[in-house]
Structure formats: structure tokens, C-alpha cells
Scaffold this active site. Structure first.
Site, PDB file in Angstrom:
ATOM      1  N   THR A 188       0.808  -1.226   0.000  1.00 40.62           N
ATOM      2  CA  THR A 188       0.000   0.000   0.000  1.00 40.62           C
ATOM      3  C   THR A 188       0.835   1.267   0.000  1.00 40.62           C
ATOM      4  OG1 THR A 188      -1.756  -1.136   1.172  1.00 40.62           O
ATOM      5  CG2 THR A 188      -1.770   1.252   1.326  1.00 40.62           C
ATOM      6  N   THR A 229       0.474 -22.848  19.730  1.00 35.03           N
ATOM      7  CA  THR A 229      -0.852 -22.629  20.305  1.00 35.03           C
ATOM      8  C   THR A 229      -1.674 -21.610  19.516  1.00 35.03           C
ATOM      9  OG1 THR A 229      -2.043 -21.787  22.239  1.00 35.03           O
ATOM     10  CG2 THR A 229       0.225 -21.036  21.993  1.00 35.03           C
ATOM     11  N   SER A 275       1.625  -7.656  -1.201  1.00 30.19           N
ATOM     12  CA  SER A 275       2.382  -8.692  -0.486  1.00 30.19           C
ATOM     13  C   SER A 275       1.614 -10.003  -0.386  1.00 30.19           C
ATOM     14  CB  SER A 275       2.820  -8.199   0.889  1.00 30.19           C
ATOM     15  OG  SER A 275       1.752  -8.183   1.782  1.00 30.19           O
ATOM     16  N   SER A 276       0.338 -10.002  -0.707  1.00 31.13           N
ATOM     17  CA  SER A 276      -0.407 -11.273  -0.731  1.00 31.13           C
ATOM     18  C   SER A 276       0.120 -12.181  -1.836  1.00 31.13           C
ATOM     19  CB  SER A 276      -1.893 -11.022  -0.950  1.00 31.13           C
ATOM     20  OG  SER A 276      -2.347 -10.123   0.019  1.00 31.13           O
TER      21      SER A 276
HETATM   22  N1  ASP Z   1      -2.592  -5.697   0.406  1.00 30.14           N
HETATM   23  C1  ASP Z   1      -1.528  -4.808   0.790  1.00 30.14           C
HETATM   24  C2  ASP Z   1      -0.238  -5.589   0.809  1.00 30.14           C
HETATM   25  O1  ASP Z   1       0.010  -6.347   1.698  1.00 30.14           O
HETATM   26  C3  ASP Z   1      -1.808  -4.223   2.125  1.00 30.14           C
HETATM   27  C4  ASP Z   1      -0.751  -3.272   2.646  1.00 30.14           C
HETATM   28  O2  ASP Z   1       0.263  -3.008   2.081  1.00 30.14           O
HETATM   29  O3  ASP Z   1      -0.982  -2.741   3.730  1.00 30.14           O
HETATM   30  O4  ASP Z   1       0.546  -5.468  -0.105  1.00 30.14           O
END
Ligand code: ASP
Length: 364
Positions: free
Chosen positions: A17, A298, A62-63
């Protein structure tokens, strides 16, 4: 006359982001390039540091990060290791804790700061948290002790005023600016008017390698660069089984019969407890006999696994399940990938899971 050292910092932009902007047609956030980021933070020049920036391939959400992206980040640090005093990695928040954990294992003998940060709002937006996060991360990456040593030679996440050990951190909030927690290890620094470092908590390379040496850890692969040893093989043939009351044999069998499986993380209850059903314990014993590593963590955020405290966890121990102590999920996923990637014997793997390699677990 002694000349003043001017810190050199490398910013490595991977996406997330922080560097995104809104697509006016679809209103979705899309990755943008570094030049946008630089022009959005003219304050960078006020540091008086040598600050360079590189973009690592196409900026991504990053997903979409994969273990090979962690390798690219580790290589970027390796290639530039001599030239900079510290590194700031700009990354999406969604999988930031996985990247931070992975790098903490991949960068053996690290003696320079690697500070990972990002933001919840793009850096070009008025109320962005990205500027603050970026500027403070740069300051931390450049900070030195009175003896002139790097203040925090660790892989850390800096977010919303707190510097957290990377492999202890979890994303806990998808909306608020205070998006990360380190439940089982207090912050390494807090940023207010001053940045207060908890110096007794920061791990220096000598202490880290002592932990590791004691348990016969030796580097079997990777590449060495000026004291830094970079591990580049991660094996992602692992699975996570989250237990819940009523879990069926079919679900467990589906996970345990995954082709190529080499490691399973069991997310258990409380202090590491699981159902005592004979079919479940038998499945674990079978898995152990197949040479598949099983690690117990856990579902609680605070506290640790204590195998053998209750009968329900003693059975796991007897079935060959390894104690994951107070590891976060992100940490145990990446530690297992790292150790499996090195092809350790089951005995060595057990020993290293019981070792705090980079400050990732609390051993009493
Ligand atoms: N979906 C974005 C990512 O992880 C969210 C972020 O950067 O906060 O790349």
C-alpha cells in the site's frame, strides 16, 4: 581531525500500500513506481544521509509474495551489504511478518539493521501513516551505539511508533494504523519525541551465533559475503492444521496425505493441547514414522506451548510432535521452510527447532 560518519541507507521497495495509488476508474489500489514515493517524501533530503533506493522487480501486493521473493530481497541485501550501513525494506503489510521472519533466518550473522515497514494508507494520501513509518525506519537503520556499532543489527518491523523483532510479529489489524503486535517479546524500541531503544533486548550477532553454535548448527548451503551468510533454499512442502472441536478424520487425512509433505504445523489449544482421540494420535504417529516433522504451536496469542503439562499434550510429545514454544505462526512457517530447505536430519531439525536461532522463541 576525525570526520563525521555520514550514514548510507538503502531503501528496497517491494510494493504494498505504501507505494500504491488509486485507479480512478476502478477505485482499486494499484502498485506504483518508486519515483512517486520519492516525490511524495521530499523530507528524505533533510536527513543529510546518503539515501539510495531500488525497486525489486515489479512492485507487488504482499499477498502475492512467494519464498523466491524473500530470496530476491536477501540477495539485494547481500549484493549491497558493504556499501550501506542499514537497509529499509518497503513491503505490503499483509505478509510482512512472514517476510520478516524468513529474512531473520536467511540472513545469518547479520550485523546491520534491516528495518521493514509499510503503511495502511498510500504515501501520497493526506492522512498517510507511510511517511512517519518510512522516516523513523530510516533513522533507526542509521542509528549507532556510542561505540559506533549499529544500534539494531536485526531484522525488525517498524510500524506506528514501535520497533518489533521481525520473527515475533503478527499483523492484527486490517484497518487501524497500529497494525502489528509482538505478543511474546516486548518492543525493541519505541518512538516518541526520542527513539528509546531497549538495549538489553536487542540481539547482537555474537549472541545469536553462540545460541546456534551450541546446537551444532552449521551452514550447509547458501553464500557468504563479508561475514553475512545468506541462505537461499526454502522448502515450502508444509501444511498447517488448525484444530477445532469436532474436527473429523477426513479433514485430518486430507491434510496429512498432501503429496510431497515434509512438515506439519499443528495449531493446538491453550498450552499446546489436542484431542486424545485414538484415531488422531495414531495419525500423528504414522506421520512421525513417515519422517514428517510436526510442530506444535498454540492458537493463543500470549504464552507458550508446554508439552507434557496436561495429558492431552503429553500424548503429542510421545507421538513425536516437536514443541514450537511461543512461536508465531509466521515464524514457525518460515523456520520450518528454512530448516527443511537445509535438509537436516530429523535429529538436527529437532535440535534446531528447540534452539532460538534469531531470538524467535523464549526458552526458559
Ligand atoms: N494488500 C496490501 C499488501 O500487503 C496491504 C498493505 O500493504 O498494507 O501489499
Amino acid at each position: 581531525m576525525k570526520t563525521k560518519h555520514i550514514p548510507s541507507i538503502l531503501i528496497i521497495y517491494t510494493g504494498g500500500t505504501i507505494g500504491m495509488r488509486e485507479n480512478h476508474k476502478t477505485h482499486a489500489l494499484e502498485a506504483f513506481d518508486w519515483s512517486h514515493l520519492e516525490s511524495s517524501v521530499p523530507e528524505l533530503s533533510q536527513f543529510g544521509f546518503n539515501i539510495d533506493a531500488i525497486t525489486l522487480g515489479e512492485p507487488i501486493d504482499s499477498s502475492d509474495m512467494e519464498p523466491h521473493d524473500w530470496v530476491r530481497m536477501a540477495e539485494a541485501i547481500e549484493e549491497n551489504y558493504d556499501r550501506y550501513d542499514g537497509f529499509v525494506l518497503l513491503h505490503g503489510t499483509d505478509t510482512m511478518a512472514f517476510t520478516a521472519s524468513a529474512l531473520s533466518f536467511m540472513l545469518e550473522n547479520l550485523d546491520k539493521p534491516v528495518i521493514i515497514t509499510g503503511s495502511q494508507l498510500p504515501i501520497g494520501q493526506l492522512r498517510t501513516d507511510g511517511k512517519e513509518n518510512l522516516l523513523t525506519s530510516i533513522e533507526i537503520a542509521a542509528a549507532r551505539t556510542v561505540k559506533g556499532q549499529p544500534m539494531v543489527p536485526e531484522v525488525c518491523i517498524f510500524f506506528e511508533n514501535e520497533l518489533l523483532r521481525g520473527n515475533r510479529t503478527t499483523k492484527i489489524n486490517s484497518e487501524g494504523f497500529n497494525a502489528f503486535r509482538s505478543y511474546n517479546c516486548p518492543a525493541l524500541a519505541k518512538a516518541g519525541i526520542h527513539i528509546d531503544y531497549a538495549k538489553d533486548r536487542i540481539l547482537y550477532p555474537a549472541e545469536r551465533s553462540e545460541n546456534v553454535r551450541q546446537n551444532l548448527f552449521h551452514t550447509m548451503y547458501g553464500s557468504k559475503h563479508d561475514g553475512l551468510y545468506v541462505h537461499k533454499t526454502m522448502d515450502s512442502h508444509i501444511a498447517i492444521l488448525t484444530l477445532f472441536p469436532g474436527i473429523t478424520e477426513e479433514v485430518v487425512d486430507a491434510v496429512f496425505s498432501t503429496p510431497g509433505l515434509r512438515g506439519v504445523i499443528l495449531q493446538t489449544f491453550g498450552s499446546g493441547n489436542a484431542p486424545q482421540k485414538p484415531w488422531f494420535i495414531k495419525r500423528l504417529k504414522d506421520l512421525h514414522e513417515r519422517g514428517i516433522a510436526m510442530v506444535n504451536i498454540t492458537q493463543c496469542h500470549y504464552g507458550t506451548v508446554e508439552m507434557g503439562r496436561y495429558e492431552t499434550s503429553l500424548q503429542l510429545l510421545e507421538a513425536g510432535v516437536i514443541n514450537g514454544y511461543d512461536s508465531t505462526l509466521e515464524c514457525v512457517v518460515t523456520k520450518l521452510m528454512f530448516l527443511l530447505g537445509a535438509n537436516y536430519s530429523p535429529e538436527q531439525l529437532l535440535l534446531l527447532m528447540n534452539t532460538s536461532i534469531a531470538g524467535e522463541i523464549t526458552l526458559k
